[in-house]
Write a protein that holds these residues in place. Structure first.
Motif, PDB file in Angstrom:
ATOM      1  N   ASP A  23      56.252 -38.316  21.018  1.00 53.68           N
ATOM      2  CA  ASP A  23      55.319 -38.715  19.962  1.00 53.68           C
ATOM      3  C   ASP A  23      55.969 -39.916  19.285  1.00 53.68           C
ATOM      4  O   ASP A  23      56.996 -39.780  18.621  1.00 53.68           O
ATOM      5  CB  ASP A  23      55.105 -37.558  18.978  1.00 53.68           C
ATOM      6  N   GLU A  78      52.592 -39.637  24.326  1.00 55.24           N
ATOM      7  CA  GLU A  78      51.318 -39.751  23.626  1.00 55.24           C
ATOM      8  C   GLU A  78      50.990 -41.236  23.511  1.00 55.24           C
ATOM      9  O   GLU A  78      51.746 -41.995  22.916  1.00 55.24           O
ATOM     10  CB  GLU A  78      51.407 -39.111  22.245  1.00 55.24           C
ATOM     11  N   SER A 105      45.644 -38.322  23.134  1.00 54.42           N
ATOM     12  CA  SER A 105      45.306 -37.088  22.440  1.00 54.42           C
ATOM     13  C   SER A 105      44.077 -37.319  21.582  1.00 54.42           C
ATOM     14  O   SER A 105      44.084 -38.163  20.693  1.00 54.42           O
ATOM     15  CB  SER A 105      46.483 -36.635  21.570  1.00 54.42           C
ATOM     16  N   LYS A 109      45.049 -33.025  15.268  1.00 57.20           N
ATOM     17  CA  LYS A 109      46.486 -32.719  15.294  1.00 57.20           C
ATOM     18  C   LYS A 109      46.799 -31.377  14.632  1.00 57.20           C
ATOM     19  O   LYS A 109      47.525 -30.551  15.195  1.00 57.20           O
ATOM     20  CB  LYS A 109      47.255 -33.841  14.593  1.00 57.20           C
ATOM     21  N   HIS A 110      46.281 -31.144  13.453  1.00 55.67           N
ATOM     22  CA  HIS A 110      46.566 -29.903  12.732  1.00 55.67           C
ATOM     23  C   HIS A 110      46.080 -28.690  13.529  1.00 55.67           C
ATOM     24  O   HIS A 110      46.815 -27.705  13.674  1.00 55.67           O
ATOM     25  CB  HIS A 110      45.931 -29.933  11.341  1.00 55.67           C
ATOM     26  N   ARG A 112      45.636 -28.450  16.751  1.00 54.66           N
ATOM     27  CA  ARG A 112      46.488 -28.325  17.938  1.00 54.66           C
ATOM     28  C   ARG A 112      47.826 -27.654  17.574  1.00 54.66           C
ATOM     29  O   ARG A 112      48.284 -26.750  18.284  1.00 54.66           O
ATOM     30  CB  ARG A 112      46.714 -29.728  18.527  1.00 54.66           C
ATOM     31  N   ILE A 113      48.426 -28.064  16.472  1.00 51.63           N
ATOM     32  CA  ILE A 113      49.708 -27.484  16.051  1.00 51.63           C
ATOM     33  C   ILE A 113      49.550 -25.998  15.755  1.00 51.63           C
ATOM     34  O   ILE A 113      50.357 -25.179  16.213  1.00 51.63           O
ATOM     35  CB  ILE A 113      50.267 -28.245  14.818  1.00 51.63           C
ATOM     36  N   TYR A 146      56.385 -27.084   8.475  1.00 47.25           N
ATOM     37  CA  TYR A 146      54.963 -27.396   8.616  1.00 47.25           C
ATOM     38  C   TYR A 146      54.156 -26.210   8.103  1.00 47.25           C
ATOM     39  O   TYR A 146      54.469 -25.063   8.382  1.00 47.25           O
ATOM     40  CB  TYR A 146      54.618 -27.683  10.082  1.00 47.25           C
ATOM     41  N   ASP A 158      54.929 -34.632  10.096  1.00 43.20           N
ATOM     42  CA  ASP A 158      54.463 -33.612  11.025  1.00 43.20           C
ATOM     43  C   ASP A 158      54.874 -33.964  12.449  1.00 43.20           C
ATOM     44  O   ASP A 158      54.423 -33.352  13.405  1.00 43.20           O
ATOM     45  CB  ASP A 158      52.942 -33.448  10.938  1.00 43.20           C
ATOM     46  N   ASP A 159      55.751 -34.961  12.595  1.00 45.29           N
ATOM     47  CA  ASP A 159      56.110 -35.457  13.920  1.00 45.29           C
ATOM     48  C   ASP A 159      56.783 -34.388  14.786  1.00 45.29           C
ATOM     49  O   ASP A 159      56.496 -34.280  15.981  1.00 45.29           O
ATOM     50  CB  ASP A 159      57.027 -36.684  13.804  1.00 45.29           C
ATOM     51  N   ASP A 162      54.114 -31.812  15.773  1.00 40.91           N
ATOM     52  CA  ASP A 162      53.171 -32.447  16.690  1.00 40.91           C
ATOM     53  C   ASP A 162      53.782 -32.608  18.080  1.00 40.91           C
ATOM     54  O   ASP A 162      53.138 -32.329  19.096  1.00 40.91           O
ATOM     55  CB  ASP A 162      52.743 -33.807  16.120  1.00 40.91           C
ATOM     56  N   SER A 165      54.027 -29.234  19.829  1.00 42.88           N
ATOM     57  CA  SER A 165      52.703 -28.857  20.316  1.00 42.88           C
ATOM     58  C   SER A 165      52.390 -29.618  21.600  1.00 42.88           C
ATOM     59  O   SER A 165      51.897 -29.039  22.580  1.00 42.88           O
ATOM     60  CB  SER A 165      51.649 -29.144  19.250  1.00 42.88           C
TER      61      SER A 165
END
Length: 181
Positions: A23, A78, A105, A109-110, A112-113, A146, A158-159, A162, A165
């Motif tokens: 990412d 990504e 992607s 994102k949220h 998916r996590i 997170y 959030d890297d 993310d 995930s």
């Protein structure tokens, strides 16, 4: 942190494969986050990371060193914004020592996590805190902070979450024979 699995990196392990997910930092306070996962059966040992806000001219050489150490076979990058350039540069500099797969992607994102949290808790194994490097510890602390409530994640990194995930999705695609669904 209590719900996660841990390992001692000083012990010997017979890993079956080595994958990573990248990412790439876009701008501002982003970090490039690249966890390396090596499996023994259905367990994914997160054996190292590249995790810092540096530009690609710095993180690609870091990744190449760790890719060799981790015997990397496949990496998914990504390819949103900066990632497409990063994937091309990485493919060029890797000398075909591992496969580079760019991936766009399009999912939230949220979501998916949160959806991958259960898989990560069940199948991922992290370096025990007392053995973590500073870089790994920064990555680990960020992703474990997170929050399920997206309002509490504003202005927070959030890297790490993310990229984990992304690694979970990549692992299920590449090693799908190990997971029953």
């Amino acid at each position: 942190k209590n719900e996660l699995n841990y390992f001692n990196p000083n012990e010997k392990y017979e890993f079956e494969s080595s994958l990573a997910y990248a990412d790439i930092a876009d701008a501002g306070n982003d970090n490039t986050s690249i966890p390396f996962g090596r499996n023994i059966e259905d367990k994914i040992y997160v054996t190292d990371v590249v995790y810092n806000p540096q530009i690609s001219e710095i993180t690609i050489p870091q990744l190449l060193v760790k890719a060799k150490e981790q015997k990397l076979t496949y990496i998914r990058v990504e390819s949103n914004s900066m990632g497409a350039m990063y994937a091309r540069e990485l493919k060029y500099k890797s000398n075909d020592n591992f496969e580079v797969y760019p991936a766009h992607s399009s999912t939230n994102k949220h979501t998916r996590i949160i959806m991958d949290a259960g898989f990560i808790k069940k199948h991922f194994v992290f370096i025990s805190p007392e053995y973590q490097s500073e870089e790994y510890r920064n990555f680990f602390n960020e992703f474990t902070q997170y929050n399920i409530d997206p309002k509490l994640n504003k202005n927070r990194h959030d890297d790490g979450a993310d990229s984990l995930s992304g690694l979970a999705i990549f692992v299920r695609a590449m090693l799908n024979h190990l997971y029953e669904y």
